[in-house]
Design an enzyme around this catalytic site. Structure first.
Site, PDB file in Angstrom:
ATOM      1  N   CYS A   3      -1.754   5.723   9.868  1.00 48.52           N
ATOM      2  CA  CYS A   3      -0.558   5.078  10.415  1.00 48.52           C
ATOM      3  C   CYS A   3      -0.899   3.746  11.059  1.00 48.52           C
ATOM      4  O   CYS A   3      -1.819   3.670  11.866  1.00 48.52           O
ATOM      5  CB  CYS A   3       0.070   5.934  11.499  1.00 48.52           C
ATOM      6  SG  CYS A   3       0.473   7.565  10.949  1.00 48.52           S
TER       7      CYS A   3
ATOM      8  N   CYS B 230       6.352  -6.538   7.500  1.00 49.46           N
ATOM      9  CA  CYS B 230       7.394  -5.951   8.348  1.00 49.46           C
ATOM     10  C   CYS B 230       7.771  -6.982   9.405  1.00 49.46           C
ATOM     11  O   CYS B 230       6.920  -7.715   9.897  1.00 49.46           O
ATOM     12  CB  CYS B 230       6.865  -4.684   9.032  1.00 49.46           C
ATOM     13  SG  CYS B 230       8.114  -3.808  10.015  1.00 49.46           S
TER      14      CYS B 230
ATOM     15  N   CYS C 279       3.152   8.716   1.162  1.00 54.46           N
ATOM     16  CA  CYS C 279       3.634   7.798   2.191  1.00 54.46           C
ATOM     17  C   CYS C 279       3.870   6.463   1.502  1.00 54.46           C
ATOM     18  O   CYS C 279       2.921   5.851   1.000  1.00 54.46           O
ATOM     19  CB  CYS C 279       2.564   7.672   3.283  1.00 54.46           C
ATOM     20  SG  CYS C 279       2.977   6.469   4.552  1.00 54.46           S
TER      21      CYS C 279
ATOM     22  N   CYS D 225       5.665  -4.548  15.991  1.00 54.21           N
ATOM     23  CA  CYS D 225       5.262  -3.622  17.049  1.00 54.21           C
ATOM     24  C   CYS D 225       3.832  -3.963  17.479  1.00 54.21           C
ATOM     25  O   CYS D 225       2.980  -4.273  16.637  1.00 54.21           O
ATOM     26  CB  CYS D 225       5.380  -2.178  16.583  1.00 54.21           C
ATOM     27  SG  CYS D 225       7.095  -1.762  16.178  1.00 54.21           S
TER      28      CYS D 225
ATOM     29  N   CYS E 163       0.703  -2.255  15.737  1.00 53.04           N
ATOM     30  CA  CYS E 163       0.738  -1.978  14.295  1.00 53.04           C
ATOM     31  C   CYS E 163       0.196  -3.155  13.497  1.00 53.04           C
ATOM     32  O   CYS E 163       0.635  -4.294  13.672  1.00 53.04           O
ATOM     33  CB  CYS E 163       2.169  -1.666  13.865  1.00 53.04           C
ATOM     34  SG  CYS E 163       2.317  -1.319  12.104  1.00 53.04           S
TER      35      CYS E 163
ATOM     36  N   GLU F   8       0.840  -1.196   0.000  1.00 52.08           N
ATOM     37  CA  GLU F   8       0.000   0.000   0.000  1.00 52.08           C
ATOM     38  C   GLU F   8       0.873   1.244   0.000  1.00 52.08           C
ATOM     39  O   GLU F   8       1.969   1.253   0.558  1.00 52.08           O
ATOM     40  CB  GLU F   8      -0.926  -0.021   1.214  1.00 52.08           C
ATOM     41  CG  GLU F   8      -1.976  -1.109   1.057  1.00 52.08           C
ATOM     42  CD  GLU F   8      -2.921  -1.232   2.236  1.00 52.08           C
ATOM     43  OE1 GLU F   8      -4.059  -1.641   2.009  1.00 52.08           O
ATOM     44  OE2 GLU F   8      -2.526  -0.931   3.365  1.00 52.08           O
TER      45      GLU F   8
HETATM   46  N1  SAH Z   1       8.768   0.888  10.572  1.00 50.46           N
HETATM   47  C1  SAH Z   1       8.914   2.311  10.555  1.00 50.46           C
HETATM   48  C2  SAH Z   1       8.057   2.911   9.496  1.00 50.46           C
HETATM   49  C3  SAH Z   1       6.560   2.832   9.759  1.00 50.46           C
HETATM   50  S1  SAH Z   1       6.063   4.430  10.110  1.00 50.46           S
HETATM   51  C4  SAH Z   1       8.657   2.873  11.924  1.00 50.46           C
HETATM   52  O1  SAH Z   1       8.215   2.130  12.792  1.00 50.46           O
HETATM   53  O2  SAH Z   1       8.966   4.043  12.167  1.00 50.46           O
HETATM   54  C5  SAH Z   1       4.534   4.283  10.722  1.00 50.46           C
HETATM   55  C6  SAH Z   1       4.348   5.092  11.997  1.00 50.46           C
HETATM   56  O3  SAH Z   1       3.033   4.824  12.440  1.00 50.46           O
HETATM   57  C7  SAH Z   1       5.293   4.627  13.086  1.00 50.46           C
HETATM   58  O4  SAH Z   1       5.659   5.644  13.962  1.00 50.46           O
HETATM   59  C8  SAH Z   1       4.412   3.612  13.784  1.00 50.46           C
HETATM   60  O5  SAH Z   1       4.850   3.333  15.068  1.00 50.46           O
HETATM   61  C9  SAH Z   1       3.079   4.314  13.735  1.00 50.46           C
HETATM   62  N2  SAH Z   1       1.964   3.381  13.964  1.00 50.46           N
HETATM   63  C10 SAH Z   1       1.955   2.048  13.821  1.00 50.46           C
HETATM   64  N3  SAH Z   1       0.770   1.545  14.176  1.00 50.46           N
HETATM   65  C11 SAH Z   1      -0.015   2.578  14.541  1.00 50.46           C
HETATM   66  C12 SAH Z   1      -1.353   2.692  14.967  1.00 50.46           C
HETATM   67  N4  SAH Z   1      -2.147   1.636  15.089  1.00 50.46           N
HETATM   68  N5  SAH Z   1      -1.825   3.929  15.253  1.00 50.46           N
HETATM   69  C13 SAH Z   1      -1.043   5.010  15.104  1.00 50.46           C
HETATM   70  N6  SAH Z   1       0.224   4.952  14.670  1.00 50.46           N
HETATM   71  C14 SAH Z   1       0.748   3.747  14.402  1.00 50.46           C
END
Ligand code: SAH
Length: 366
Positions: free
Chosen positions: A344, A121, A114, A125, A128, A101
């Site tokens: 995000c 990945c 974006c 986390c 996520c 995406e």
């Molecule tokens: N892997 C990289 C790039 C992804 S960026 C990173 O972790 O930085 C995506 C951003 O959205 C990151 O800061 C991630 O932590 C955040 N994110 C992930 N899941 C989310 C969620 N459910 N709600 C809000 N932000 C989220």
């Protein structure tokens, strides 16, 4: 031994995988001068033409021989959804049918793409959705830069200024070489000529790669997905923290060669009752003292399968106030495109092959 007598000629090379230096080398090995490579590069990136036959400033016979030797592959738009706020989510199909995406976010105030760096990945986390897919594979440099070609054409921005955030699916520093090569392709003056400062790379903080990034000639802005001020809290949310802990990441950030008038963004996903207390804000402020930092609070985008809640706005505001009082620049990310799951942490492609363990993990949360 029975030999496979089928066509053994090499598959045509995909020009979209080459940076300009490689394209020049590929052309030189066919006896072609450098300016021919630059012409083709400009067609692909500046004009958005990927049909070699349509590159009209090349002699006709050259076009024919190049078409026979090379392809130019572009991710295909499998679907496109538009949010009520103007955000558009693109589902893109790659040449092996894997899907990723990419998201267009208008007026933030700049136009922003974006884009993804991996299919899935490996970082897992806890909050996520992409993390639930596991890592399917790395994207190639051509696939990373290709997302920008597709989105720029789809929204009519090829000639205009835009920003790129490497905040789609994947951990960019876990696919370092392809990401840097994509930077070389996108920033080259004969193509998009994107200034490196218009790119922001967001990472969980893979330390060896972060150190390396600091020495790159084409250096993007840095965003660190911090999410918690202590190892104990962060270890629960970002598993890789057990390897690269908070203190080491902050040290690396202090050493990082941040551009003049620029700062490192610290992203902080706010999870109700987990990392949103005033004491967390005070700890975060102490941690960031002496770092050229700004904090971006991201109230959780909730989703089925994500075992956390979004805090109330008042809690987010109080957290922001505590940081601001301590002279830390803070913003609250307005998550865009939530109605089309483009925000995000909401990027997940269903129906890709997953391991039985991954399927179990997903089911456990559903
Ligand atoms: N892997 C990289 C790039 C992804 S960026 C990173 O972790 O930085 C995506 C951003 O959205 C990151 O800061 C991630 O932590 C955040 N994110 C992930 N899941 C989310 C969620 N459910 N709600 C809000 N932000 C989220």
């Amino acid at each position: 031994m029975i030999q496979n007598m089928e066509d053994t000629s090499p598959a045509p090379a995909n020009l979209a995988e080459l940076d300009l230096a490689e394209l020049e080398a590929a052309f030189a090995s066919r006896g072609l001068p450098r300016f021919r490579a630059r012409q083709v590069f400009a067609w692909i990136y500046r004009r958005g033409v990927t049909d070699i036959d349509a590159m009209t400033d090349l002699p006709r016979d050259l076009r024919a021989s190049l078409s026979a030797a090379f392809t130019i592959e572009t991710p295909a738009v499998a679907s496109r959804e538009r949010s009520s706020d103007g955000t558009e989510k693109f589902l893109l199909r790659l040449s092996d049918s894997k899907q990723i995406e990419a998201v267009f976010i208008p007026d933030t105030p700049a136009m922003t793409f974006c884009i993804s760096t991996q299919v899935g990945c490996a970082m897992a986390c806890a909050f996520c959705l992409t993390g639930k897919m596991g890592l399917v594979r790395n994207l190639t440099a051509g696939e990373i830069a290709g997302q920008v070609r597709v989105l720029a054409d789809a929204v009519g921005l090829r000639e205009k200024t835009f920003n790129i955030v490497l905040m789609g699916m994947g951990e960019p520093l876990h696919n370092y070489d392809a990401v840097m090569k994509a930077m070389r392709i996108l920033c080259n003056e004969h193509g998009f000529a994107l200034p490196a400062r218009r790119v922001t790379l967001s990472t969980v903080g893979l330390l060896p790669a972060l150190e390396k990034l600091g020495a790159e000639p084409l250096m993007p802005n840095l965003a660190i997905s911090l999410h918690a001020p202590t190892d104990q809290q962060r270890g629960e949310l970002v598993p890789i923290n057990r390897k690269y802990g908070v203190a080491d990441i902050i040290d690396a950030c202090k050493r990082f060669p941040v551009r003049k008038r620029s700062r490192i963004t610290f992203e902080y996903v706010m999870l109700a009752g987990v990392n949103d207390a005033p004491v967390d804000a005070r700890r975060l402020a102490r941690l960031l003292a002496g770092v050229k930092a700004k904090v971006n609070l991201i109230p959780l985008n909730a989703a089925a399968g994500i075992p956390f809640d979004r805090p109330a706005d008042t809690v987010v505001d109080e957290f922001a106030r505590i940081l601001a009082e301590r002279d830390i620049t803070v913003s609250v990310r307005k998550s865009r495109g939530r109605d089309i799951r483009a925000a995000c942490g909401q990027l997940i492609v269903e129906g890709q092959q997953r391991s039985p363990a991954q399927r179990l993990a997903t089911m456990a949360f559903s």
